[in-house]
Design an enzyme around this catalytic site. Structure first.
Site, PDB file in Angstrom:
ATOM      1  N   ASP A  80      44.766  34.481  34.655  1.00  0.00           N
ATOM      2  CA  ASP A  80      44.809  35.837  35.208  1.00  0.00           C
ATOM      3  C   ASP A  80      44.445  35.759  36.686  1.00  0.00           C
ATOM      4  O   ASP A  80      43.356  35.297  37.037  1.00  0.00           O
ATOM      5  CB  ASP A  80      43.802  36.714  34.443  1.00  0.00           C
ATOM      6  CG  ASP A  80      43.922  38.196  34.777  1.00  0.00           C
ATOM      7  OD1 ASP A  80      44.390  38.520  35.887  1.00  0.00           O
ATOM      8  OD2 ASP A  80      43.532  39.030  33.940  1.00  0.00           O
ATOM      9  N   ASP A  91      47.995  42.535  40.042  1.00  0.00           N
ATOM     10  CA  ASP A  91      47.096  41.931  39.046  1.00  0.00           C
ATOM     11  C   ASP A  91      47.998  41.506  37.894  1.00  0.00           C
ATOM     12  O   ASP A  91      48.735  42.325  37.358  1.00  0.00           O
ATOM     13  CB  ASP A  91      46.086  43.004  38.618  1.00  0.00           C
ATOM     14  CG  ASP A  91      45.084  42.512  37.584  1.00  0.00           C
ATOM     15  OD1 ASP A  91      45.092  41.312  37.260  1.00  0.00           O
ATOM     16  OD2 ASP A  91      44.292  43.353  37.111  1.00  0.00           O
ATOM     17  N   HIS A 153      44.313  49.491  33.942  1.00  0.00           N
ATOM     18  CA  HIS A 153      43.562  50.277  34.927  1.00  0.00           C
ATOM     19  C   HIS A 153      44.426  50.666  36.114  1.00  0.00           C
ATOM     20  O   HIS A 153      45.352  49.953  36.477  1.00  0.00           O
ATOM     21  CB  HIS A 153      42.372  49.462  35.425  1.00  0.00           C
ATOM     22  CG  HIS A 153      42.726  48.039  35.767  1.00  0.00           C
ATOM     23  ND1 HIS A 153      43.024  47.640  37.032  1.00  0.00           N
ATOM     24  CD2 HIS A 153      42.886  46.929  34.996  1.00  0.00           C
ATOM     25  CE1 HIS A 153      43.323  46.353  37.042  1.00  0.00           C
ATOM     26  NE2 HIS A 153      43.257  45.887  35.802  1.00  0.00           N
ATOM     27  N   HIS A 161      39.697  48.427  40.037  1.00  0.00           N
ATOM     28  CA  HIS A 161      39.571  49.342  38.897  1.00  0.00           C
ATOM     29  C   HIS A 161      39.270  50.720  39.449  1.00  0.00           C
ATOM     30  O   HIS A 161      38.117  51.091  39.647  1.00  0.00           O
ATOM     31  CB  HIS A 161      38.476  48.874  37.934  1.00  0.00           C
ATOM     32  CG  HIS A 161      38.857  47.603  37.221  1.00  0.00           C
ATOM     33  ND1 HIS A 161      38.431  46.363  37.635  1.00  0.00           N
ATOM     34  CD2 HIS A 161      39.650  47.373  36.148  1.00  0.00           C
ATOM     35  CE1 HIS A 161      38.946  45.436  36.831  1.00  0.00           C
ATOM     36  NE2 HIS A 161      39.688  46.021  35.923  1.00  0.00           N
ATOM     37  N   GLU A 185      47.653  45.698  30.460  1.00  0.00           N
ATOM     38  CA  GLU A 185      47.280  44.378  29.958  1.00  0.00           C
ATOM     39  C   GLU A 185      46.854  44.376  28.500  1.00  0.00           C
ATOM     40  O   GLU A 185      45.676  44.486  28.199  1.00  0.00           O
ATOM     41  CB  GLU A 185      46.196  43.756  30.844  1.00  0.00           C
ATOM     42  CG  GLU A 185      45.029  44.647  31.204  1.00  0.00           C
ATOM     43  CD  GLU A 185      44.046  43.942  32.147  1.00  0.00           C
ATOM     44  OE1 GLU A 185      43.703  42.789  31.898  1.00  0.00           O
ATOM     45  OE2 GLU A 185      43.638  44.574  33.142  1.00  0.00           O
ATOM     46  N   GLU A 277      49.834  40.517  31.288  1.00  0.00           N
ATOM     47  CA  GLU A 277      49.564  41.602  32.240  1.00  0.00           C
ATOM     48  C   GLU A 277      50.574  41.622  33.373  1.00  0.00           C
ATOM     49  O   GLU A 277      50.989  40.576  33.878  1.00  0.00           O
ATOM     50  CB  GLU A 277      48.155  41.431  32.827  1.00  0.00           C
ATOM     51  CG  GLU A 277      47.772  42.498  33.849  1.00  0.00           C
ATOM     52  CD  GLU A 277      46.331  42.354  34.342  1.00  0.00           C
ATOM     53  OE1 GLU A 277      45.814  41.225  34.331  1.00  0.00           O
ATOM     54  OE2 GLU A 277      45.757  43.377  34.756  1.00  0.00           O
TER      55      GLU A 277
HETATM   56 MN    MN Z   1      44.182  40.651  35.479  1.00  0.00          MN
HETATM   57 MN    MN Z   2      43.722  43.869  35.176  1.00  0.00          MN
END
Ligand code: MN
Ligand code: MN
Length: 292
Positions: A80, A91, A153, A161, A185, A277
């Site tokens: 990630d 992200d 998020h 976030h 995600e 994600e």
């Molecule tokens: Mn992530």
């Molecule tokens: Mn994330």
């Protein structure tokens, strides 16, 4: 314009992902893997939005190698990472089975399909609950549990976030996505579907900027503010600048409440967790999967 930056961050993330996937092999040191990804982001002229998370098996998220890490890639590993361009973040994550395990592969498939099904219904007028429902249904259809207390998020500039939670279960939320930038995600597991906070995972964030007595701590705090601001950072990045003595100073800053160190988010021991994600730019009549 911010849209250009959002798209550019996503393109870099996507390129790094295709580039690194064949390099993720069993036995590769996690430290080497994290550093190679972070270096590649820089080479492509992106900023690193947060330390590369390499979380294995029951670890769902928030582990990054320490400066002297000796662990290696194995099991079911989540990769990630985040790219930022002027604070606009992509992200994204993928999971890899390094054991040739059918369960691992199915878990991964279930999150990939869940993400795809979420994307299919995504628009500015889709409700958060509907996306949660699509994710939950898909993962359950594979016979797995969704991790209910992990979620996607919203994101804003330099804010990973930003306040809105995208559920991985049908929580009945009637709130519409509206326009904005979101990470979605899904997490699937053969465990209970609830993560708890484990030991610390070497990822820090500035929590409260205030005075500290320790001279090295003061220096580190200035360095953190200048280089990472409101974004998370790795202890090993600080060690690179100040040497191994930085670890003790970081721990002091954490103890004083100036820094926060994220705990590893973990399922029960022996259970497996997969994650997929992507980042989505939702416009009034259009959705872009930026990190596809
Ligand atoms: Mn992530
Ligand atoms: Mn994330």
């Amino acid at each position: 314009m911010e849209k250009e930056k959002i798209i550019k961050a996503g393109k870099i993330a996507s390129e790094v992902k295709s580039w690194v996937k064949p390099k993720v092999k069993k036995g590769v040191p996690l430290l080497e893997l994290a550093e190679t990804i972070e270096k590649k982001i820089h080479e492509l002229k992106g900023g690193i939005a947060f330390p590369v998370n390499l979380s294995i098996n029951e670890y769902a998220a928030h582990y990054t190698p320490s400066y002297d890490d000796t662990s290696v890639a194995q099991g079911l590993m989540k990769v990630d990472f985040g790219v930022e361009v002027d604070g606009w973040i992509a992200d994204n994550s993928f999971s890899v089975d390094l054991e040739n395990s059918e369960t691992n592969k199915e878990l991964i498939r279930s999150t990939e399909e869940a993400l795809k099904n979420a994307e299919e219904i995504l628009s500015s007028s889709t409700t958060l609950g509907k996306v949660g429902e699509a994710i939950e249904k898909t993962i359950r259809s594979y016979g797995f549990n969704v991790i209910a207390n992990l979620s996607g998020h919203s994101m804003e500039q330099y804010d990973l976030h930003a306040g809105i939670t995208v559920p991985n279960v049908d929580n009945n939320s009637q709130t519409e996505f509206d326009e904005g930038l979101y990470a979605i995600e899904p997490f699937a597991t053969d465990g209970k579907g609830l993560i708890h906070e484990g030991r610390k995972g070497n990822i820090f964030i500035l929590q409260k900027d205030k005075n500290t007595r320790d001279p090295l701590g003061r220096e580190i705090l200035e360095f953190v503010k200048d280089n990472y601001g409101s974004l998370p950072f790795a202890s090993r990045w600080v060690v690179k600048e100040f040497g191994a003595r930085a670890i003790l100073a970081l721990n002091h800053l954490e103890g004083e409440g100036i820094l926060y160190q994220y705990p590893i988010l973990t399922e029960e021991k022996g259970k497996l967790v997969a994650q997929s994600e992507n980042t989505f730019l939702i416009e009034k009549d259009n959705v872009v999967n930026t990190s596809k």
